[in-house]
Design a protein around this motif. Structure first.
Motif, PDB file in Angstrom:
ATOM      1  N   ILE A 662       0.845  -1.208   0.000  1.00 49.30           N
ATOM      2  CA  ILE A 662       0.000   0.000   0.000  1.00 49.30           C
ATOM      3  C   ILE A 662       0.874   1.248   0.000  1.00 49.30           C
ATOM      4  CG2 ILE A 662      -1.654   1.324   1.365  1.00 49.30           C
ATOM      5  CD1 ILE A 662      -2.768  -1.345   2.373  1.00 49.30           C
ATOM      6  N   PHE A 663       1.932   1.222   0.808  1.00 47.25           N
ATOM      7  CA  PHE A 663       2.832   2.376   0.903  1.00 47.25           C
ATOM      8  C   PHE A 663       3.434   2.704  -0.462  1.00 47.25           C
ATOM      9  CE2 PHE A 663       4.804   5.201   3.828  1.00 47.25           C
ATOM     10  CZ  PHE A 663       6.061   5.499   3.326  1.00 47.25           C
ATOM     11  N   LEU A 664       3.885   1.696  -1.162  1.00 52.15           N
ATOM     12  CA  LEU A 664       4.479   1.907  -2.483  1.00 52.15           C
ATOM     13  C   LEU A 664       3.429   2.388  -3.478  1.00 52.15           C
ATOM     14  CD1 LEU A 664       7.035   1.692  -4.190  1.00 52.15           C
ATOM     15  CD2 LEU A 664       6.425  -0.679  -4.695  1.00 52.15           C
ATOM     16  N   ASN A 665       2.219   1.848  -3.416  1.00 52.32           N
ATOM     17  CA  ASN A 665       1.143   2.283  -4.314  1.00 52.32           C
ATOM     18  C   ASN A 665       0.835   3.764  -4.122  1.00 52.32           C
ATOM     19  OD1 ASN A 665       0.895  -0.221  -5.442  1.00 52.32           O
ATOM     20  ND2 ASN A 665      -0.848  -0.850  -4.199  1.00 52.32           N
ATOM     21  N   PHE A 690      11.401  -0.671   4.824  1.00 57.38           N
ATOM     22  CA  PHE A 690      11.146  -2.024   4.292  1.00 57.38           C
ATOM     23  C   PHE A 690      12.370  -2.533   3.517  1.00 57.38           C
ATOM     24  CE2 PHE A 690       7.117   0.340   4.282  1.00 57.38           C
ATOM     25  CZ  PHE A 690       6.386  -0.420   5.209  1.00 57.38           C
ATOM     26  N   PRO A 691      13.524  -2.624   4.180  1.00 56.46           N
ATOM     27  CA  PRO A 691      14.748  -3.001   3.450  1.00 56.46           C
ATOM     28  C   PRO A 691      14.726  -4.433   2.918  1.00 56.46           C
ATOM     29  CG  PRO A 691      15.148  -2.996   5.813  1.00 56.46           C
ATOM     30  CD  PRO A 691      13.775  -2.424   5.629  1.00 56.46           C
ATOM     31  N   ARG A 692      13.864  -5.282   3.457  1.00 56.97           N
ATOM     32  CA  ARG A 692      13.810  -6.677   3.018  1.00 56.97           C
ATOM     33  C   ARG A 692      12.592  -6.971   2.138  1.00 56.97           C
ATOM     34  NH1 ARG A 692      15.520  -9.978   8.552  1.00 56.97           N
ATOM     35  NH2 ARG A 692      17.582  -8.992   8.814  1.00 56.97           N
ATOM     36  N   SER A 693      11.880  -5.958   1.791  1.00 53.48           N
ATOM     37  CA  SER A 693      10.685  -6.159   0.972  1.00 53.48           C
ATOM     38  C   SER A 693      11.064  -6.614  -0.438  1.00 53.48           C
ATOM     39  CB  SER A 693       9.873  -4.865   0.892  1.00 53.48           C
ATOM     40  OG  SER A 693       8.817  -4.993  -0.041  1.00 53.48           O
ATOM     41  N   ARG A 695       9.615  -5.716  -2.898  1.00 56.72           N
ATOM     42  CA  ARG A 695       9.310  -4.573  -3.765  1.00 56.72           C
ATOM     43  C   ARG A 695      10.342  -3.457  -3.616  1.00 56.72           C
ATOM     44  NH1 ARG A 695       4.747  -7.011  -2.287  1.00 56.72           N
ATOM     45  NH2 ARG A 695       3.226  -7.424  -3.939  1.00 56.72           N
ATOM     46  N   LEU A 696      11.495  -3.788  -3.039  1.00 57.77           N
ATOM     47  CA  LEU A 696      12.520  -2.777  -2.799  1.00 57.77           C
ATOM     48  C   LEU A 696      13.012  -2.167  -4.113  1.00 57.77           C
ATOM     49  CD1 LEU A 696      14.294  -1.357  -0.698  1.00 57.77           C
ATOM     50  CD2 LEU A 696      15.961  -3.216  -0.977  1.00 57.77           C
ATOM     51  N   LEU A 697      13.211  -2.993  -5.133  1.00 58.67           N
ATOM     52  CA  LEU A 697      13.686  -2.463  -6.421  1.00 58.67           C
ATOM     53  C   LEU A 697      12.652  -1.541  -7.054  1.00 58.67           C
ATOM     54  CD1 LEU A 697      15.429  -5.600  -7.999  1.00 58.67           C
ATOM     55  CD2 LEU A 697      16.441  -3.729  -6.690  1.00 58.67           C
TER      56      LEU A 697
END
Length: 866
Positions: A662-665, A690-693, A695-697
């Protein structure tokens, strides 16, 4: 060895060796049919120079050819082949061929061709398109040899030959010049001996024996040994005149060896073909190798390379025997990427050139099948009907086409036509996997027309059919006597459901108890319950639920009907059963409210209505589903609605499973709305929190694009450089870098990045990404701005050939106009102007600009002439 025998070896064997390389697929042999290959016909085919003999077979065979020019005979042997009923010996009025005879013995067929001239050149090959042997003959009146024995005249020689056959006289062979003379027309014996000596030296120099070793291994289909022998030959005789042939044969050996593997890796075959083509580009095998390389690229998913090579063969080798195969392959490639309309047009064009092309015909029906699978019934039916009219026997050979056509007619409520094709399937393929379904569909056509009596008869037959019981491996379960155990199938249960439905709709039919199993008809509700408990699959479970709900509705038991229909909504709005349930719920609600209204029951009315409005998806409380709905709104630009759903997900997502998503969206929404500062804040916060997400890239890409939007090109490039080291999709990152370099007007670096994007992208992707298409066009634009007009022209031509429908096409056409002008090629510049001006889909501004440039060119021309 006598001079005569050596001379025959030199002259005759040469023809046989040349002909053995006429067809790379000569020794290809597939699995035999159950009854073995069959010789179908022997006939004369068209050819402007040679007498062409066409030998048609049911499948390829390993054949042998022997020539006896002294007796004017060519003998074709077809091992393990049967003689067809239409094959007869025949005499011809032909300049080269007198007659042929056919005989069968010891499991093989022998065809003997009688020649008009003993001095006859002939070539033979296997047709690469179909199982057919081609033999070409061309005779000459001048004899190969002139012989004089003991000074006898031709008449006396014939007499002595006859006497020898009768045992009266035996002529002894004498190689001395005085007793017999053998000479080549126009050559003295000394010259002949020198010729033979030079030939033997030439063979030794060129490695004839080693080459023959590899060739024989290939002919014996021992491809690993053939490849090894031919490689050793190529290493040992790098200057041999047979080198080119050896290289191509080795490549073919590698291909056939790899083709038989369970998981083939064509790298070695591909390298071998490319080496042969590079070292001997003028070889007669080059065309065949070009096709094979394209085929390999096609098989491994390198579609751009395959398409390029197929087109190269078609465009540059107009008379190639393989062009029909190439066109078939190009059309098939269009099917693979679901460009069915273009594939259909391509196959139609092939059939126009070659009406009997089996691959094109199969492709036409395959396209119809794909349309059918995608539920695009109008397009499918149009092709099916045209195909059935053109090739009526195809419906007999492939009866499943009848089923597809019938299903389409059924969906269009053309029940008579549907029934006809369902019956065709049952008659032509009674054991087909769809045969039982077709039987049920025939019953449905009667039932929907209100013909319950015929429908009941059909469904009664269906209710008695059983299928073998299958285990987890989908294999039949056998009893102690090794017989398959039979059980009711889903189609059997469908027939019983329909018998129960007829019992509800028309309970007073005259039913013959001796003929019919009347229990399903007379006891519909027990039938529904039994099938509900024993349903073979979800579809039968839904079918019996829908039927039971309709039965309750017809009995005016509306609450029970609604309860049954509600069970079908979880199947989803796309489900036929869910859609039917919604329709019947509305009917039940209208009837129920009317009933309560007559009874003055207001509270039950409100209860029923509230229950009805609760059925749609408004009150879904699944966090993942709501998130996906929100993302769908975001995808179409309805950001406020998307944010509302994200807020609902936050409330439901107690374990924060979707917090990073949601944060990235939300950051992407800021980017789309050009709130670059907010997008940068979201990107940085995401990387920190969220360094391990996974969706980091994506977050780093978001941050880079936000920097670009703010004009911070160096910051964006720094982030993209970091992404290059981490991302698997390096092609897209190179493209984004190129876009920034373009905005910075660093066109040389931009061009390099566009080239990197093109080189890095994964060619196995089914659909070529939009940024790759843009990379081809933008590369040309960058080169144009660098004043590298020749390179720009090449880049634009490549982009237009690969992606002719891209929106950037018109702009490329306009830049081509100026590029040709800068190159001094006024004619091509005018051609591009005319093309752009006449293009219907071209941008009006570009068309006016092109017209203005044309006017300027005309003015300059008039000025010079004046």
């Amino acid at each position: 060895m006598s001079i005569k025998s050596k001379l025959k070896e030199f002259l005759i064997l040469a023809f046989l060796l040349v002909s053995s390389f006429m067809a790379p697929d000569l020794w290809a042999q597939e699995d035999f049919y159950e009854n073995g290959p069959l010789l179908k016909t022997v006939k004369i085919g068209p050819h402007p120079i040679y007498t062409r003999i066409l030998i048609d077979l049911t499948e390829p065979v390993t054949y042998q050819v022997k020539a006896n020019f002294a007796e004017k005979r060519i003998i074709l042997t077809l091992p393990e082949t049967q003689r067809g009923p239409r094959v007869r010996s025949k005499t011809f009025n032909d300049k080269n061929l007198e007659q042929f005879s056919v005989s069968s013995r010891e499991g093989k067929v022998i065809v003997t061709f009688v020649l008009k001239q003993s001095n006859t050149r002939f070539f033979h090959s296997m047709n690469p398109e179909k199982p057919q042997i081609i033999i070409d003959l061309k005779g000459k009146s001048q004899p190969i040899l002139k012989a004089k024995i003991g000074g006898l005249s031709p008449a006396s020689k014939g007499t002595k030959s006859s006497n020898r056959k009768n045992g009266k006289q035996d002529i002894k062979k004498d190689n001395s010049p005085s007793s017999g003379k053998v000479r080549l027309a126009g050559f003295t014996p000394g010259k002949v001996r020198n010729l033979i000596s030079r030939d033997e030296q030439e063979k030794e120099k060129n490695g004839w024996e080693d080459y023959q070793k590899g060739l024989k291994e290939f002919q014996s289909q021992n491809y690993p040994n053939a490849s090894k022998s031919l490689k050793e030959f190529a290493d040992n005789y790098p200057n041999s005149k047979y080198l080119g042939q050896a290289l191509y044969l080795r490549a073919e050996s590698e291909y056939r060896k790899t083709f038989k593997e369970l998981n083939p890796n064509y790298d070695r075959a591909l390298a071998a073909y490319q080496s042969a083509m590079r070292k001997d580009p003028k070889s007669k095998f080059y065309d065949h190798a070009l096709l094979k390389v394209a085929t390999i690229y096609d098989d491994i998913g390198y579609r751009l390379e395959a398409r390029t090579l197929y087109n190269q063969g078609v465009n540059k080798r107009k008379k190639s025997l393989y062009n029909e195969t190439r066109r078939n392959s190009l059309a098939a490639m269009l099917m693979k990427v679901e460009r069915f309309k273009e594939a259909f047009d391509a196959f139609q064009l092939i059939l126009k050139r070659s009406p009997k092309n089996l691959d094109a015909k199969a492709g036409i029906f395959a396209i119809a099948n794909r349309f059918y699978e995608k539920n695009e019934y109008d397009q499918a039916l149009e092709i099916y009907e045209a195909g059935a009219k053109r090739w009526p026997s195809e419906l007999n050979e492939k009866p499943e086409i009848n089923y597809n056509m019938a299903e389409i007619y059924f969906s269009q409520e053309k029940y008579d036509k549907a029934r006809k094709h369902f019956f065709n399937l049952l008659n032509l393929a009674p054991s087909s996997k769809n045969a039982h379904k077709a039987l049920n569909r025939i019953g449905d056509t009667y039932m929907l027309k209100g013909n319950y009596q015929n429908a009941l008869a059909v469904f009664d037959e269906s209710s008695k059919k059983q299928a073998p019981k299958l285990n987890e491996e989908e294999k039949p379960v056998l009893d102690q006597e090794e017989n398959p155990i039979m059980e009711d199938s889903a189609d059997t249960q469908y027939g019983r459901i329909r018998m129960a439905d007829i019992g509800i709709r028309s309970p007073r039919l005259e039913v013959n108890d001796i003929v019919f199993d009347v229990s399903y008809y007379y006891k519909p509700f027990p039938t529904y319950e039994k099938i509900f408990q024993e349903a073979k699959n979800v579809e039968i479970l839904a079918e019996v639920t829908l039927s039971r709900g309709i039965a309750y509705l017809m009995e005016q038991n509306y609450l029970k009907a609604i309860e049954e229909f509600k069970k079908l909504f979880p199947l989803g709005p796309e489900s036929r059963f869910s859609q039917e349930a919604e329709r019947f719920v509305k009917q039940a609600l209208i009837a129920l409210v009317d009933k309560y209204s007559k009874q003055k029951g207001m509270l039950p009315i409100l209860y029923s209505y509230s229950d009805f409005v609760s059925l749609p998806v408004k009150n879904i409380k699944n966090a993942k589903t709501l998130l996906q709905v929100g993302e769908a709104y975001q995808a179409i630009g309805m950001y406020p609605e998307a944010v509302k759903f994200y807020e609902k997900v936050k409330v439901l997502d107690s374990e924060d499973s979707f917090r990073d998503r949601i944060f990235l969206n939300l950051g992407k929404i800021h980017l789309e709305e050009k709130n670059f500062d907010e997008a940068i804040m979201v990107g940085r916060a995401f990387i920190k929190n969220f360094p391990r997400s996974k969706r980091l890239l994506e977050a780093k890409k978001l941050l880079a694009q936000a920097h670009k939007g703010n004009g911070n090109f160096l910051g964006a490039l720094t982030m993209f450089d970091e992404l290059l080291a981490l991302s698997k999709n390096k092609a897209e990152v190179h493209y984004l870098i190129a876009e920034i370099k373009t905005e910075m007007k660093k066109y040389t670096e931009a061009a390099q990045s566009y080239q990197n994007a093109i080189a890095e992208y994964d060619r196995k992707e089914r659909v070529i990404p939009d940024y790759i298409q843009k990379s081809y066009y933008h590369l040309g634009t960058s080169l144009f701005k660098m004043n590298r007009f020749k390179a720009a022209i090449e880049a634009f031509d490549s982009a237009k050939e690969l992606f002719p429908d891209n929106p950037l096409r018109n702009w490329a056409d306009y830049l081509l106009i100026e590029s040709y002008e800068q190159q001094g090629d006024t004619d091509k510049s005018k051609d591009e102007i005319n093309r752009l001006v006449k293009a219907e889909s071209a941008d009006p501004i570009l068309k006016r600009a092109a017209q203005s440039r044309a006017d300027i060119q005309d003015w300059e021309k008039q000025l010079k002439e004046g």
